[in-house]
Design an enzyme around this catalytic site. Sequence first.
Site, PDB file in Angstrom:
ATOM      1  N   ASP A  17       0.866  -1.176   0.000  1.00  0.00           N
ATOM      2  CA  ASP A  17       0.000   0.000   0.000  1.00  0.00           C
ATOM      3  C   ASP A  17       0.908   1.233   0.000  1.00  0.00           C
ATOM      4  O   ASP A  17       2.088   1.159   0.381  1.00  0.00           O
ATOM      5  CB  ASP A  17      -0.879  -0.016   1.247  1.00  0.00           C
ATOM      6  CG  ASP A  17      -1.636   1.282   1.434  1.00  0.00           C
ATOM      7  OD1 ASP A  17      -2.401   1.647   0.530  1.00  0.00           O
ATOM      8  OD2 ASP A  17      -1.425   1.929   2.474  1.00  0.00           O
ATOM      9  N   ASP A  19      -0.272   5.054   0.804  1.00  0.00           N
ATOM     10  CA  ASP A  19      -0.553   6.091   1.792  1.00  0.00           C
ATOM     11  C   ASP A  19      -0.510   5.535   3.202  1.00  0.00           C
ATOM     12  O   ASP A  19      -1.279   4.640   3.559  1.00  0.00           O
ATOM     13  CB  ASP A  19      -1.927   6.714   1.530  1.00  0.00           C
ATOM     14  CG  ASP A  19      -2.018   7.323   0.145  1.00  0.00           C
ATOM     15  OD1 ASP A  19      -1.021   7.897  -0.297  1.00  0.00           O
ATOM     16  OD2 ASP A  19      -3.090   7.195  -0.493  1.00  0.00           O
ATOM     17  N   ASP A 172      -1.671  -0.428   6.072  1.00  0.00           N
ATOM     18  CA  ASP A 172      -1.713   0.326   7.336  1.00  0.00           C
ATOM     19  C   ASP A 172      -3.125   0.607   7.808  1.00  0.00           C
ATOM     20  O   ASP A 172      -3.315   1.176   8.883  1.00  0.00           O
ATOM     21  CB  ASP A 172      -0.958   1.653   7.189  1.00  0.00           C
ATOM     22  CG  ASP A 172      -1.737   2.670   6.370  1.00  0.00           C
ATOM     23  OD1 ASP A 172      -1.927   3.811   6.838  1.00  0.00           O
ATOM     24  OD2 ASP A 172      -2.172   2.317   5.245  1.00  0.00           O
TER      25      ASP A 172
END
Length: 494
Positions: A17, A19, A172
Amino acid sequence: MSHRTTARLPLQAVLFDMDGTLVDTERLWWEAVEQVADGLGHALSGADQPEVLGRPVEHTASWLAGVTASPAETIAAELHHEFADRVRTGIVPRPGATELLDALAREGVPTALVTASPRAVADTVLAALGAERFAVSVTADDTERTKPAPDPYLAACRALGVEPAACVAVEDTQTGVTSAESAGCAVLAVPSLAPIGPAAGRTVLSSLEEVSPALLRAMVAPAELRVLSWNLWFGGTKVDDHRAKQLKVIAETGADVVGLQETYGDAARELAEALGWHHHRAGDNLGVISRHPIVARLGDPDVGFYGGTGVRVELPGGRRVDVWSAHLDCAPYGPYEARFDGLPAAELIAHESGRLARMREILRMIADSTEPATPVVLVGDLNAPSHRDWPDVAWPVTQAAEEAGLRDSYREIHPDPVRDPGHTWSPVHTDHEDGSGRPEPQDRIDFVLHRGLTALDSRTVVSGTPRSWPDVAGNDWPSDHAAVLTLFGVPRGE
């Protein structure tokens, strides 16, 4: 005896991922949404995180439109503008991110960027991180559905030509975790703003600085479980210093769980205490010992000399496996009736009715106690040959186990019974005990059967070269049966 090399699922790719995972943009995204929301008269709070973190611009714009009555298209344009300004001026790699990317590159592990951000934002970040670090990038513009749907991760796997189960996704947010797990990837969660709870098949760490290629590789390798089936032969008491010899065998095989028969009272407890293991005793004949915690005891604890008992063991990471130990009646014994008496197949099968009834009872107990998706191992001295070994006799006890979905691990690894007979009866009985001088029929009557696991290796175990009965007291091998050891791979998430 031939052996199969332990199979491991190689780490085929790592899917990152963007961001909040590789770059510290979740805070920039939160600040951008906060700025736009404030202008629309809505103050963001922690309760709004599921609508913001890990979400594409369009989702958050639609949500804000619903709570502020403003046009979603206008909100989306403002969000793009605010976020892009912050990315251009404030992008910061997360601690350990570039070091991990470099380590994977050195080891030749492909990486992909999988983000719910639009292509324009992703390209800005790729330029800052180094676009050459990634073989593939998938953005919100590249799939019909984005996170939490599995589409972005599936698209990345297709582009790389890899299997999702052989990949680790690094995320996250819970939204991203849901996307990756739905695609079938192992997940390493490194939460940025909102916490992410542990789950089967998921690893949660506080920072990428804790992550290495070796850790990621271990996440897609199946957990290993070595299961030993062993009839102790009156607890081992026919052989001098039997307890020390039993402990030596367990240590040398590397067994994790041992299903015991003929425990002769307290053998399970004494062995477990000497090893620092967990144990379960059922009656005076059956037991299970395990280096892993026993979290449930299954079946009748007061079972008689013949029957079955089970335990549920919990492996590292929360995986659970049910392990049963069985001992079936020793008479009438089919190989004697076949070799000595010449009985035809139909009579041999008919004489198995008692053992078959007991096996079906054990299989019913297993069915009644097994939790959904929990793997099962059934080991034991069945005192009956396998229908897989005798071409002319459909021995019904092993057939019943197979019909219940249990596979014979030894025959999976060694499918040719002529080349690899796998005899377990008997390493010490070469002549029949009646004094006739007739050779004792050798056969495979001890088994490690399973459902829901992958057999990686299986072999019979005998220490040294045992002397024949009755001159057995000095043997290194303290039993009249060979043991059976199977190495299993335990699927992730079990």
